[in-house]
Design a protein around this motif. Sequence first.
Motif, PDB file in Angstrom:
ATOM      1  N   UNK A 133      66.043  13.236  57.683  1.00 29.64           N
ATOM      2  CA  UNK A 133      65.915  14.184  58.795  1.00 29.64           C
ATOM      3  C   UNK A 133      64.478  14.673  58.960  1.00 29.64           C
ATOM      4  N   UNK A 134      63.800  14.930  57.841  1.00 30.33           N
ATOM      5  CA  UNK A 134      62.450  15.454  57.902  1.00 30.33           C
ATOM      6  C   UNK A 134      61.416  14.477  58.415  1.00 30.33           C
ATOM      7  N   UNK A 135      61.797  13.209  58.550  1.00 25.90           N
ATOM      8  CA  UNK A 135      60.863  12.191  59.030  1.00 25.90           C
ATOM      9  C   UNK A 135      61.327  11.558  60.341  1.00 25.90           C
ATOM     10  N   UNK A 136      62.398  12.095  60.926  1.00 22.23           N
ATOM     11  CA  UNK A 136      62.924  11.540  62.172  1.00 22.23           C
ATOM     12  C   UNK A 136      61.942  11.705  63.329  1.00 22.23           C
ATOM     13  N   UNK A 168      60.165  27.633  68.890  1.00 17.07           N
ATOM     14  CA  UNK A 168      59.369  28.296  67.865  1.00 17.07           C
ATOM     15  C   UNK A 168      59.583  27.674  66.488  1.00 17.07           C
ATOM     16  N   UNK A 169      60.722  27.007  66.289  1.00 16.10           N
ATOM     17  CA  UNK A 169      61.029  26.414  64.986  1.00 16.10           C
ATOM     18  C   UNK A 169      60.490  24.997  64.840  1.00 16.10           C
ATOM     19  N   UNK A 170      59.952  24.439  65.906  1.00 11.63           N
ATOM     20  CA  UNK A 170      59.397  23.091  65.845  1.00 11.63           C
ATOM     21  C   UNK A 170      58.013  23.126  65.205  1.00 11.63           C
ATOM     22  N   UNK A 171      57.669  22.060  64.494  1.00 11.71           N
ATOM     23  CA  UNK A 171      56.352  21.950  63.856  1.00 11.71           C
ATOM     24  C   UNK A 171      55.896  20.497  63.890  1.00 11.71           C
ATOM     25  N   UNK A 204      59.461  19.522  56.460  1.00  9.84           N
ATOM     26  CA  UNK A 204      58.507  19.899  55.422  1.00  9.84           C
ATOM     27  C   UNK A 204      57.117  19.406  55.843  1.00  9.84           C
ATOM     28  N   UNK A 205      56.111  19.720  55.034  1.00  8.06           N
ATOM     29  CA  UNK A 205      54.772  19.227  55.318  1.00  8.06           C
ATOM     30  C   UNK A 205      53.903  20.256  56.011  1.00  8.06           C
TER      31      UNK A 205
END
Length: 394
Positions: A133-136, A168-171, A204-205
């Motif tokens: 999910x964190x790399x999708x 706001x939660x997107x990074x 993450x990241x």
Amino acid sequence: MPNKLWIAGAGSGKTHKIITDAIDVIKGGGRVLVVTYTTNNQAELRTRFIELYGTSSECFVVKGLFSFYLEDMVRPYQSEVFTDRITTISFTENNPHLISGTTYYIEDRAEKSKDGSINPLHYLTPCKTKAYSGLLAKLATLIAKRSKDAPAKRLKEIYQMVFFDEVQDLVGWDYDVIKSLNKVMVDSICCVGDFRQTIYTTTFGHKAPQTPQQKIDYFVSKMKFEKNSMPNNRRCIQEICDLSDTIHPGLYDFTISSVEKIPDEIAHHRGVFIVKQSQVTDYLASFRPQVLRWSSTTGSKYLPSSLICYTFGSCKGLSFDRVLVIPPDKHLKFISGNIKAFDKDKTEESRNKLYVAITRARYSLAFLVEDMLVNDLPYPVWDGTDALVTKMET
């Protein structure tokens, strides 16, 4: 016309705006997609649509962020990178390539193999059918580039409007995805959120943008979105709005309360004030406020064990007539008048959680404070009755 960014303050009615705008598109013969992060918000959007439209509609589609990445950005064009079908998502809160409990990387997890080809183990689990999910978002960006923006062209044919809620939660890579869509889907994307309420992160990241200002700059300066503001608060009285505005000074428009009438049974006890810890039992019995706290153990020594409480994170999206906040030390310093209380923080988490907690209250907001500290705070102290008194005298 450019795509739009709406900065929707707490209680401004962002869900109502999304739904009413979507209904206008549907009545005009179009289809709408709403992408949002939390499952609670997905359910809320579907419920509110039925309330306002009168029934469900195949033309109104709500998807979670990761489902959107997999179903609309990755899977239709995954042959650009991988041959085996990606069937589902492996949800990961932390980097799946780090050895657990260390900062060391697992061998052979780099994005590219030695021959220069894309390494499936960077994006997929060892079975090669589940995407991390964190790399999708990173994978979606790669596929968009290799397919010459095919995902955006497909979406443009299917939907007349795409809303991204809770931006706001997107990074990081999330913004690269929106950038790839923005190049093709002109005047058909609307991003909505309040950067003061950033509690969660999608991955993450440390890839930028990370801070609220970086995110706003990315939308406005880099992607040329038209910035709009929704400063009217339909939930909180002005006194609570004024306090909430002090938490992020200078970054947002001043909040204007749209609350015109306070119920008679509420009116006698409204505003912002202090409750002494020794009187918490009496206050709970008198007003039955919703208690908000930093963690699930905060206040356990003096709160009734049967009391239902929310943490500052879990209360997001909720609202209550009366709120009792148990502030941690840093929040207490800020409430006492120390405007630099958050200046040395590495992230906005503590500042944002205070904003979220404060803006849950409609009519009365109280801070629970140790008896010996109440004189250091610039708010009225509850005297054990239905009325408020001025600051305690020494």
